[in-house]
Design an enzyme around this catalytic site. Structure first.
Site, short mmCIF file in Angstrom:
data_model
loop_
_atom_site.label_atom_id
_atom_site.label_comp_id
_atom_site.label_asym_id
_atom_site.label_seq_id
_atom_site.Cartn_x
_atom_site.Cartn_y
_atom_site.Cartn_z
N HIS A 1 0.80 -1.24 0.00
CA HIS A 1 0.00 0.00 0.00
C HIS A 1 0.83 1.28 0.00
O HIS A 1 0.30 2.37 -0.07
CB HIS A 1 -0.98 0.04 1.18
CG HIS A 1 -0.30 0.25 2.51
ND1 HIS A 1 0.30 -0.79 3.18
CD2 HIS A 1 -0.11 1.34 3.26
CE1 HIS A 1 0.82 -0.33 4.30
NE2 HIS A 1 0.59 0.98 4.38
C1 UD1 Z 1 -2.41 5.41 5.53
C2 UD1 Z 1 -1.17 5.99 6.18
C3 UD1 Z 1 -0.04 4.97 6.13
C4 UD1 Z 1 -0.47 3.66 6.75
C5 UD1 Z 1 -1.76 3.17 6.09
C6 UD1 Z 1 -2.26 1.96 6.82
C7 UD1 Z 1 -0.82 8.41 5.95
C8 UD1 Z 1 -0.07 9.46 5.22
N1 UD1 Z 1 -0.70 7.17 5.45
O1 UD1 Z 1 -2.12 5.16 4.17
O2 UD1 Z 1 1.06 5.47 6.86
O3 UD1 Z 1 0.54 2.71 6.57
O4 UD1 Z 1 -2.77 4.21 6.20
O5 UD1 Z 1 -3.14 1.20 6.03
O6 UD1 Z 1 -1.47 8.69 6.92
N2 UD1 Z 1 -9.35 4.36 1.09
C9 UD1 Z 1 -10.56 3.72 0.97
N3 UD1 Z 1 -11.20 3.35 2.12
C10 UD1 Z 1 -10.70 3.59 3.36
C11 UD1 Z 1 -9.48 4.25 3.45
C12 UD1 Z 1 -8.81 4.63 2.31
O7 UD1 Z 1 -11.05 3.48 -0.13
O8 UD1 Z 1 -11.33 3.21 4.36
C13 UD1 Z 1 -8.64 4.74 -0.16
C14 UD1 Z 1 -8.98 6.16 -0.62
O9 UD1 Z 1 -9.00 6.16 -2.02
C15 UD1 Z 1 -7.78 6.94 -0.15
C16 UD1 Z 1 -6.65 5.93 -0.23
O10 UD1 Z 1 -7.25 4.69 0.08
O11 UD1 Z 1 -7.54 8.08 -0.92
C17 UD1 Z 1 -5.51 6.21 0.71
O12 UD1 Z 1 -5.98 6.34 2.06
P1 UD1 Z 1 -5.12 7.21 3.12
O13 UD1 Z 1 -5.67 7.03 4.48
O14 UD1 Z 1 -4.96 8.59 2.62
O15 UD1 Z 1 -3.70 6.57 3.03
P2 UD1 Z 1 -3.27 5.05 3.11
O16 UD1 Z 1 -2.62 4.68 1.84
O17 UD1 Z 1 -4.39 4.22 3.61
N1 UDP Z 2 -3.69 -6.18 8.33
C1 UDP Z 2 -4.96 -6.75 8.42
N2 UDP Z 2 -5.62 -7.08 7.27
C2 UDP Z 2 -5.08 -6.91 6.04
C3 UDP Z 2 -3.78 -6.33 5.95
C4 UDP Z 2 -3.12 -5.96 7.12
O1 UDP Z 2 -5.47 -6.95 9.51
O2 UDP Z 2 -5.74 -7.25 5.04
C5 UDP Z 2 -3.00 -5.79 9.57
C6 UDP Z 2 -1.59 -6.29 9.73
O3 UDP Z 2 -1.55 -7.58 10.31
C7 UDP Z 2 -1.00 -5.26 10.66
C8 UDP Z 2 -1.67 -3.99 10.22
O4 UDP Z 2 -2.84 -4.38 9.52
O5 UDP Z 2 -1.37 -5.53 12.00
C9 UDP Z 2 -0.73 -3.21 9.35
O6 UDP Z 2 -1.40 -2.23 8.69
P1 UDP Z 2 -0.86 -1.58 7.36
O7 UDP Z 2 0.05 -2.51 6.66
O8 UDP Z 2 -2.06 -1.10 6.65
O9 UDP Z 2 -0.09 -0.30 7.90
P2 UDP Z 2 1.41 -0.03 8.34
O10 UDP Z 2 1.77 -1.00 9.41
O11 UDP Z 2 2.26 -0.15 7.12
O12 UDP Z 2 1.38 1.38 8.81
#
Ligand code: UD1
Ligand code: UDP
Length: 368
Positions: free
Chosen positions: A202
């Site tokens: 991601h």
């Molecule tokens: C965010 C965090 C990242 C973290 C990740 C965990 C920031 C800058 N990034 O990244 O550090 O590792 O969460 O998963 O805070 N979206 C959906 N549904 C949701 C949420 C997001 O469709 O419930 C889609 C939207 O198109 C959105 C995109 O995902 O624009 C990115 O979501 P966002 O929360 O901005 O960043 P992440 O890539 O999820």
């Molecule tokens: N995770 C989950 N379901 C998924 C993918 C990840 O429960 O389909 C859990 C994973 O085990 C970990 C957390 O989500 O506990 C990590 O989140 P993510 O990778 O989104 O964020 P990051 O750790 O990179 O900030």
């Protein structure tokens, strides 16, 4: 006032909430910024981890960095004014973490940062900016380990404000591992233990660049010829695969994000996890599952030094070779459980909050 916004925040905050609940010295409120909002990215974690529903949901949703951060700040300021907390507790490194820290610190309300001091030394990552600034704003810096402590000292943080508490994500892992139903998950995908790979992706640097994402997908397609791959895809990644018109082989099962328990049930029985996640690098080390990290750097070096993690970058050839090495190797992944990954971090966090509530008188300032 505990703040959560995105998937990994829920996993880190769950044991802290449970521990605070046991302690009569604290009243707590849970604020969800709404950064993640899909059922599979948010509600399912509240259910699996038996977290109370948020007291307040700011419902900010998605947006550009500036837009999302600003909307959290505007909404959170109103919450601070209404509830006047003594502490704001933030976790991790997402936009919600920085936005709420900045509001609280200026008010001024004391900020405690859980998972303080991690550094990838890559300012191209939005999380690195969030970490550096949140740490500078925090009154109490709760670190997962010694390397984080060293990073903070190097940045001139007062050692008095740093407390090593260990890895709270591992508290959740140890609490939940018994609740998983791995056989059911394996049956669902027709898998046998140790004979499949799990992929998560991601990071914007990997999935927003068509060249890099198509390279990773081509490597995964190749790997799936010898090892089935289950790919619970983040919504950002699903959207990019579609947008870039990338072909994923039938050996790769692309599914939506899984809930914590289903996901744990799956990856804990895998041969290898391929990921760009921060948290999964740690979780795989804790359970001794080999992890190949599809990044050039990590803010969690302990998982390489002591655990099962290997940085392989994003070049398709390197990814394919790394999986080949692993499948051909007879020696199990080298693994030690890092210091303070003992399931007791939430206890140490609450003890630190208690101790520092008395140690710091409230900050000067009017908040107006
Ligand atoms: C965010 C965090 C990242 C973290 C990740 C965990 C920031 C800058 N990034 O990244 O550090 O590792 O969460 O998963 O805070 N979206 C959906 N549904 C949701 C949420 C997001 O469709 O419930 C889609 C939207 O198109 C959105 C995109 O995902 O624009 C990115 O979501 P966002 O929360 O901005 O960043 P992440 O890539 O999820
Ligand atoms: N995770 C989950 N379901 C998924 C993918 C990840 O429960 O389909 C859990 C994973 O085990 C970990 C957390 O989500 O506990 C990590 O989140 P993510 O990778 O989104 O964020 P990051 O750790 O990179 O900030």
């Amino acid at each position: 006032m505990n703040v959560v916004g995105a998937r990994p925040n829920f996993i880190k905050m769950a044991p802290i909430i449970a521990e605070l609940k046991k302690n009569n010295d604290f009243m707590q409120l849970l604020v969800h910024t709404g950064q993640h909002y899909d059922g599979a990215m948010s509600d399912s974690f509240f259910n699996d981890l038996k977290m109370p529903p948020p007291d307040i949901n700011l419902e900010v949703g998605s947006g550009s960095h500036a837009d999302q951060t600003a909307r959290v700040m505007i909404a959170f300021e109103k919450v601070i004014i209404e509830h006047k907390p003594d502490w704001v507790v933030v976790v991790g490194d997402v936009n919600s973490t920085l936005a709420c820290s900045l509001v609280a610190a200026k008010f001024p309300v004391k900020v405690a940062h859980v998972e303080a001091g991690l550094r990838s030394f890559d300012r191209g990552m939005p999380e690195e900016i969030n970490r550096i600034l949140t740490d500078q704003l925090s009154d109490l810096l709760l670190t997962p380990g010694g390397d984080a402590e060293e990073n903070l000292l190097r940045e001139g943080i007062d050692p008095e404000r740093i407390v090593k508490v260990g890895n709270v994500m591992i508290d959740t892992l140890y609490q939940q591992i018994e609740q998983t139903d791995s056989p059911k998950m394996l049956e669902r995908f027709g898998l046998t233990p140790g004979n499949f790979a799990v992929l998560t992706l991601h990071r914007p640097s990997n999935v927003d660049d068509p060249h890099i994402l198509s390279g990773i997908i081509s490597a995964i397609n190749k790997i799936s010829e010898s090892l089935p791959v289950i790919f619970p895809a983040h919504p950002r990644t699903t959207a990019r695969i579609r947008e870039f018109g990338l072909e994923v082989s039938t050996g790769v099962r692309v599914i939506g994000p899984l809930g914590y328990l289903e996901f744990l049930g799956l990856w804990s029985k895998s041969r290898v996890v391929l990921t760009d996640s921060g948290g999964l690098q740690e979780e795989t080390t804790a359970l001794g599952i080999p992890c190949l990290t599809l990044r050039e750097n990590t803010e969690r070096p302990i998982t390489i030094e002591q655990g099962t993690n290997r940085l392989v970058g994003t070049h398709p050839v390197r990814i394919i070779l790394a999986v080949g090495d692993l499948l051909n190797s007879v020696t199990p992944a080298r693994q030690m459980i890092p210091e303070m990954w003992d399931g007791q971090s939430a206890k140490r966090i609450v003890n630190a909050l208690l101790k520092y509530s008395f140690k710091f008188s409230s900050r000067a300032g009017s908040g107006s």
